[in-house]
Design a protein around this motif. Structure first.
Motif, mmCIF file in Angstrom:
data_model
loop_
_atom_site.group_PDB
_atom_site.id
_atom_site.type_symbol
_atom_site.label_atom_id
_atom_site.label_comp_id
_atom_site.label_asym_id
_atom_site.label_seq_id
_atom_site.Cartn_x
_atom_site.Cartn_y
_atom_site.Cartn_z
ATOM 1 N N GLU A 1 -4.412 -5.901 10.553
ATOM 2 C CA GLU A 1 -5.169 -7.041 10.493
ATOM 3 C C GLU A 1 -6.620 -6.555 10.663
ATOM 4 O OE1 GLU A 1 -2.200 -10.232 12.460
ATOM 5 O OE2 GLU A 1 -4.048 -9.595 13.445
ATOM 6 N N ALA A 2 -7.133 -5.642 11.246
ATOM 7 C CA ALA A 2 -8.597 -5.373 11.549
ATOM 8 C C ALA A 2 -9.081 -4.304 10.366
ATOM 9 C CB ALA A 2 -8.637 -4.467 12.865
ATOM 10 N N LEU A 3 -8.092 -3.851 9.459
ATOM 11 C CA LEU A 3 -8.490 -2.983 8.500
ATOM 12 C C LEU A 3 -9.435 -3.511 7.371
ATOM 13 C CD1 LEU A 3 -5.292 -0.952 7.862
ATOM 14 C CD2 LEU A 3 -7.138 -0.307 9.157
ATOM 15 N N PRO A 4 -10.663 -3.017 6.971
ATOM 16 C CA PRO A 4 -11.236 -3.349 5.855
ATOM 17 C C PRO A 4 -10.434 -3.478 4.660
ATOM 18 C CG PRO A 4 -11.940 -1.320 6.109
ATOM 19 C CD PRO A 4 -10.895 -1.542 7.168
ATOM 20 N N ALA A 5 -10.929 -4.554 3.627
ATOM 21 C CA ALA A 5 -10.478 -4.565 2.234
ATOM 22 C C ALA A 5 -10.332 -3.185 1.629
ATOM 23 C CB ALA A 5 -11.143 -5.652 1.472
ATOM 24 N N ILE A 6 -11.295 -2.409 1.786
ATOM 25 C CA ILE A 6 -11.173 -1.171 1.133
ATOM 26 C C ILE A 6 -10.597 0.043 1.463
ATOM 27 C CG2 ILE A 6 -13.471 -1.475 -0.097
ATOM 28 C CD1 ILE A 6 -14.810 0.272 1.866
ATOM 29 N N GLY A 7 -9.813 -0.523 2.771
ATOM 30 C CA GLY A 7 -9.038 0.495 3.496
ATOM 31 C C GLY A 7 -7.648 0.518 3.019
ATOM 32 N N PHE A 8 -6.892 1.223 3.876
ATOM 33 C CA PHE A 8 -5.504 1.727 3.786
ATOM 34 C C PHE A 8 -4.635 1.419 4.796
ATOM 35 C CE2 PHE A 8 -7.714 4.123 0.689
ATOM 36 C CZ PHE A 8 -6.949 3.953 -0.443
ATOM 37 N N ALA A 9 -3.692 0.387 4.615
ATOM 38 C CA ALA A 9 -2.382 0.357 5.833
ATOM 39 C C ALA A 9 -1.042 1.155 5.099
ATOM 40 C CB ALA A 9 -2.018 -1.089 5.823
ATOM 41 N N THR B 1 -2.480 -7.973 6.120
ATOM 42 C CA THR B 1 -3.734 -6.994 5.977
ATOM 43 C C THR B 1 -4.296 -7.200 4.537
ATOM 44 O OG1 THR B 1 -4.527 -4.806 6.224
ATOM 45 C CG2 THR B 1 -2.406 -5.119 4.955
ATOM 46 N N ARG B 2 -5.753 -6.992 4.610
ATOM 47 C CA ARG B 2 -6.484 -7.064 3.278
ATOM 48 C C ARG B 2 -6.539 -5.553 2.622
ATOM 49 N NH1 ARG B 2 -12.254 -8.256 5.459
ATOM 50 N NH2 ARG B 2 -11.454 -6.954 7.285
ATOM 51 N N ALA B 3 -6.083 -4.614 3.334
ATOM 52 C CA ALA B 3 -6.241 -3.287 2.937
ATOM 53 C C ALA B 3 -5.143 -3.111 1.763
ATOM 54 C CB ALA B 3 -6.134 -2.283 4.061
ATOM 55 N N HIS B 4 -5.358 -2.002 1.175
ATOM 56 C CA HIS B 4 -4.137 -1.415 0.018
ATOM 57 C C HIS B 4 -3.039 -0.962 1.104
ATOM 58 C CE1 HIS B 4 -2.530 0.518 -3.497
ATOM 59 N NE2 HIS B 4 -2.339 1.545 -2.723
ATOM 60 N N VAL B 5 -1.989 -1.343 0.650
ATOM 61 C CA VAL B 5 -0.598 -0.877 1.457
ATOM 62 C C VAL B 5 0.123 0.353 0.695
ATOM 63 C CG1 VAL B 5 1.534 -1.613 2.314
ATOM 64 C CG2 VAL B 5 -0.459 -3.311 2.344
ATOM 65 N N ILE B 6 0.181 1.449 1.640
ATOM 66 C CA ILE B 6 1.080 2.572 1.151
ATOM 67 C C ILE B 6 2.163 2.612 1.991
ATOM 68 C CG2 ILE B 6 1.343 4.800 0.742
ATOM 69 C CD1 ILE B 6 -1.704 5.007 0.570
#
Length: 410
Positions: free
Chosen positions: A159-167, A183-188
């Motif tokens: 939840e704390a990850l930035p939109a440009i981050g990766f989960a 999450t807003r981040a890109h998911v892998i």
């Protein structure tokens, strides 16, 4: 007075760590989950060290003291007053005068109790978050209202990850996979399942000349695949760690071949499934660092893969699972009865393992129970024979590492 000083130290370390990150701007990779954090951390560090300067937390430095220590320097263990004064003084000097600092921090985020993740995230907010596994009965669940509350706490990381981050999420753990919507981040995703983006296939525990030597499997991503061989690593838990590390590597622009080459430098952390030579010509699967229902199940599954003249299990209490303790220990007993010829249990809760194993068909003459590790050392040494494969596993506080030291080959 002692508690007051502890709080003041904790708050000062948090401030120093936040200032250090603000000054040097490293990429932060955060890892959470109820099992597999340390192995995953080490695998990620092995992959990224091939392209960047990396610092990863030592041991299980994953709490309000350990995590800032990793941010502040290459500290490997804590100490008394003079140790903390040294940490503070050297950190202030680095903040004022500058110096070398890693490009990437790989940090474990522990969540023993509600609110732990929030505190650690306020200290060091990652750009990449990795969630390993939670399971049906997570460790530390006794400090929460239930498994769902544990999962909610772990989800704070993504939840704390930035939109440009990766989960980076474990596809095979339903609780973890469901975090993709938080999450807003890109998911892998990674795992053995067909839908995992980084997929493990052709998994095999390798045996040479009758002795386990490591793992081999393929990692598939984006329509390509590469073979991976991990020496002295065993069980699916290590393949998961490698796949998570590969997913992080992709987020840094690495390709499959380079990731596979970097994984050759990965070493299983001590007491987390290492195979060591035992006395009398035995082999010991040393998994004594910690235990939860999920990791205990995985270790027993790994033992199924190998042949031995006898299979011996030395299993102790799984702590911090609260009201689930009886149910969880009995389930392990039922599993153990199908795999092991000899069962030794250590601790009051582990007696439920022994009882369930006996009810599931393991003869009572092949079951031995003890209250403490020190009581079990000599009897275990007496009962093992040449050709035995021995699993030793329990929560860390039970101290089964003493038994490993007693029976390992010197």
């Amino acid at each position: 007075m002692k508690n007051f000083l502890r709080r003041q130290l904790k708050n000062f370390l948090r401030l120093l760590a936040r200032w250090m990150i603000r000054k040097y701007q490293p990429s932060v990779i955060g890892i959470t989950g109820t099992v597999g954090k340390t192995s995953t951390k080490e695998a990620i560090a092995a992959v990224l060290k091939s392209i960047r300067k990396v610092r990863s937390s030592s041991g299980n430095f994953n709490n309000e003291f350990g995590l800032p220590l990793t941010v502040l320097g290459e500290w490997e263990k804590t100490g008394g007053l003079f140790f903390w004064l040294k940490v503070i003084f050297s950190s202030i000097l680095k903040l004022i005068f500058g110096g070398k600092y890693p490009e990437i921090l790989v940090l474990e985020y522990g969540a023993d109790r509600p609110g732990d993740l929030k505190y650690l995230l306020d200290l060091a907010r990652p750009q990449i978050g990795v969630v390993t596994a939670v399971g049906d009965i997570p460790v530390h669940v006794e400090f929460y209202s239930g498994p769902d509350a544990v999962a909610k706490e772990k989800a704070r990381l993504v939840e704390a990850l930035p939109a440009i981050g990766f989960a980076v999420l474990n596809y095979d753990d339903e609780t973890v996979y469901d975090m993709r919507d938080k999450t807003r981040a890109h998911v892998i995703t990674y795992g053995f399942g067909n839908g995992a983006e980084v997929r493990i296939t052709n998994f095999e525990n390798r045996v040479e000349d009758g002795k386990p030597v490591g793992l081999s499997f393929k990692l598939e991503y984006g329509g390509s695949f590469v073979p991976v061989r991990l020496n002295s690593a065993f069980g699916k838990a290590q393949a998961y760690a490698a796949a998570a590390a590969a997913a992080v590597g992709f987020s840094f622009g690495m390709n499959l071949v380079r990731i596979s080459e970097a994984l050759n430098y990965y070493q299983v952390p001590p007491r987390r499934g290492r195979l060591v030579a035992g006395e009398k010509g035995t082999l010991i699967f040393d998994d004594t660092y910690n235990a939860s229902p999920l990791s205990m199940h995985a270790a027993i599954d790994t033992m199924k893969e190998f042949k031995a003249s006898r299979k011996v299990a030395v299993l102790g209490d799984m702590l911090e699972i609260g009201k689930y303790a009886i149910e969880a220990h009995e389930e392990i007993g039922r599993l153990a009865a199908k795999v092991f010829d000899i069962l030794v249990t250590v601790g009051p809760r582990a007696k439920f393992i022994a009882d369930a194993a006996n009810k599931s068909g393991l003869s009572k003459k092949n079951i031995f129970t003890f209250d403490f590790a020190d009581q079990a050392k000599d009897p275990v040494e007496d009962l093992i024979k040449k050709g035995d494969l021995i699993l030793i596993k329990a929560s860390r506080a039970i101290g089964l590492d003493k038994i490993v030291e007693e029976i390992r080959q010197l």
